[in-house]
Design a protein around this motif. Structure first.
Motif, short mmCIF file in Angstrom:
data_model
loop_
_atom_site.label_atom_id
_atom_site.label_comp_id
_atom_site.label_asym_id
_atom_site.label_seq_id
_atom_site.Cartn_x
_atom_site.Cartn_y
_atom_site.Cartn_z
N GLN A 86 -11.50 -7.21 -30.99
CA GLN A 86 -10.60 -7.65 -29.93
C GLN A 86 -11.14 -8.85 -29.16
O GLN A 86 -10.38 -9.57 -28.51
N ASP A 88 -12.06 -11.47 -30.51
CA ASP A 88 -11.54 -12.63 -31.22
C ASP A 88 -10.27 -13.16 -30.56
O ASP A 88 -9.89 -14.32 -30.78
N ASP A 89 -9.62 -12.33 -29.73
CA ASP A 89 -8.42 -12.78 -29.01
C ASP A 89 -8.74 -13.90 -28.03
O ASP A 89 -7.83 -14.59 -27.57
N ARG A 94 -14.32 -17.34 -27.36
CA ARG A 94 -14.99 -16.14 -27.84
C ARG A 94 -16.50 -16.29 -27.72
O ARG A 94 -17.05 -17.37 -27.96
N ARG A 107 -18.64 -1.57 -31.00
CA ARG A 107 -17.30 -1.66 -31.59
C ARG A 107 -16.54 -0.34 -31.42
O ARG A 107 -15.37 -0.32 -31.02
N LEU A 111 -13.12 0.56 -28.61
CA LEU A 111 -11.79 0.94 -29.09
C LEU A 111 -11.04 1.80 -28.07
O LEU A 111 -9.81 1.80 -28.04
N ALA A 220 -11.25 -8.80 -22.33
CA ALA A 220 -10.94 -8.78 -23.77
C ALA A 220 -11.46 -7.54 -24.46
O ALA A 220 -10.86 -7.05 -25.42
N ARG A 223 -8.90 -2.02 -23.28
CA ARG A 223 -7.44 -1.91 -23.45
C ARG A 223 -6.68 -2.27 -22.18
O ARG A 223 -5.51 -2.61 -22.23
N LEU A 246 -4.23 -12.01 -22.12
CA LEU A 246 -4.58 -11.46 -23.43
C LEU A 246 -3.64 -10.34 -23.86
O LEU A 246 -3.80 -9.76 -24.94
N ARG A 248 -3.30 -7.44 -22.34
CA ARG A 248 -3.83 -6.12 -22.02
C ARG A 248 -3.09 -5.55 -20.80
O ARG A 248 -2.44 -6.28 -20.07
#
Length: 376
Positions: A86, A88-89, A94, A107, A111, A220, A223, A246, A248
């Motif tokens: 995420q 990478d958004d 980045r 990672r 999530l 980023a 969530r 983004l 979110r």
């Protein structure tokens, strides 16, 4: 990976020009050009290129990796199995890579994570709400992400830790150098139970601009972002607006209308941010389908359990006097026979009593009706 480690020492976090170089030429070529010199890469002046070259001369990625290893820190780069996709958004902004301190997988934790941010000089209310929200999120299996700062950030981290949950501190300095110093113990505890993350190499120090740029990573990575107390000019609002850009979820906890520390949150709430007051409401937004907050309602009163017809007859009785069933029927918009049947039903329940040919409310019913009218 060595080239990216080198570039974290040379290129500032969030530098979109540097990000475009990485996309166009790749980290190895950018690192080579910075080491060897030559004409500037596209988008920078001679003066800025000279400054980057001076940084490059002093950079030693192998030393940074050795220092990191001694401090229990690892380097996570895009493409690595631990890299949160995420991020990478952020596009050209980045991170070049992230320095990570702590055992869990960044990672996997990202999530199911929520950012809780807010004022450094928060009130007792702000600290209480941040800690309670974070504890509630942790108890529901969510990772709480914040910036490790005083005030709301610290309260959020402590709330998650106190609930035995997971938390991530995203720092604006080297992750081996806790900042602020007063949170050395807290950040050490986060590193033991959770994760401490940053873009800057070991030993690097924070600056005002690095705090602001750090906030895009918080936005980023998660969530959604919850803001608990923020004035009009607040770094927390930078995080919230980054989250909005983004795509979110952006949420705010309301405070007193007279509080300057809640003014920025209220401005967010007047826009696209959602109002939340507890962890269940946050999870309802950021969670999966079916993770709903409980329905909030006032206490159920005995009269709420009456049949609709009986409630209409009860409501038609005046506070004073003992009207005839014919008058009560007109007020209840029903027949006299139906009204008489309902009145006897209400008498059995203690709501009314008969006075000759008329009917009146009992003392119990008077209190019930007054309470119901007041609540409306």
């Amino acid at each position: 990976m060595l080239a990216r480690v080198f570039l974290t020492r040379v290129i500032e976090p969030g530098d979109e020009i540097g990000g475009r170089w990485l996309g166009a030429f790749g980290p190895s070529e950018v690192a080579r050009r910075l080491r060897e010199g030559g004409p500037p890469l596209p988008g920078v002046s001679e003066a800025r290129w000279t400054g980057l070259r001076e940084r490059a001369v002093r950079a030693d990625p192998r030393r940074d990796l050795a220092v990191a290893r001694d401090a229990g820190v690892r380097f996570v780069a895009p493409g690595n199995s631990e890299w949160p996709a995420q991020l990478d958004d952020l596009g050209d902004a980045r991170p070049t890579g992230l320095w990570v301190r702590g055992r869990p997988s960044l990672r996997m934790w990202a999530l199911r994570s929520v950012a809780v941010v807010g004022a450094r000089a928060c009130t007792e209310y702000g600290a209480h709400m941040a800690g309670t929200l974070a504890a509630g999120l942790a108890e529901r299996g969510w990772v709480v992400v914040s910036g490790g700062a005083y005030g709301v950030d610290g309260a959020a981290h402590r709330g998650a830790l106190g609930a035995g949950g997971a938390t991530v501190a995203v720092l604006a300095c080297g992750v081996d150098r806790p900042y602020p110093r007063g949170h050395t113990e807290l950040i050490g505890r986060i590193a033991e139970q959770g994760l401490v993350v940053g873009e800057l190499p070991p030993g690097d120090h924070p600056t005002p601009s690095r705090f602001i740029l750090r906030n895009r990573v918080i936005a980023a990575l998660t969530r959604g972002t919850v803001v608990v107390e923020a004035a009009y000019r607040s770094g927390s609002l930078v995080t919230a607006r980054a989250a909005q850009r983004l795509g979110r979820f952006t949420m705010g906890v309301p405070g007193p209308a007279t509080s300057g520390l809640s003014a920025g949150v209220h401005e967010l709430l007047r826009g696209e941010a959602a109002l939340v007051t507890d962890a269940a409401e946050v999870v309802e937004l950021v969670g999966e389908i079916g993770e709903l907050a409980p329905v909030r309602r006032g206490p159920v009163l005995p009269r709420d359990l009456l049949e609709p017809g009986a409630r209409r007859v009860l409501a038609a009785l005046p506070a004073r006097g003992a009207p005839h069933p014919r008058e009560i029927a007109r007020g209840a918009q029903t027949t006299e026979d139906e009204t008489i049947a309902r009145l006897y039903e209400l008498r059995a329940l203690g709501y009314v009593e008969r006075h000759g040919d008329g009917w009146k409310l009992t003392r119990q019913a008077m209190m019930s009706v007054r309470g119901g009218r007041a609540s409306r």
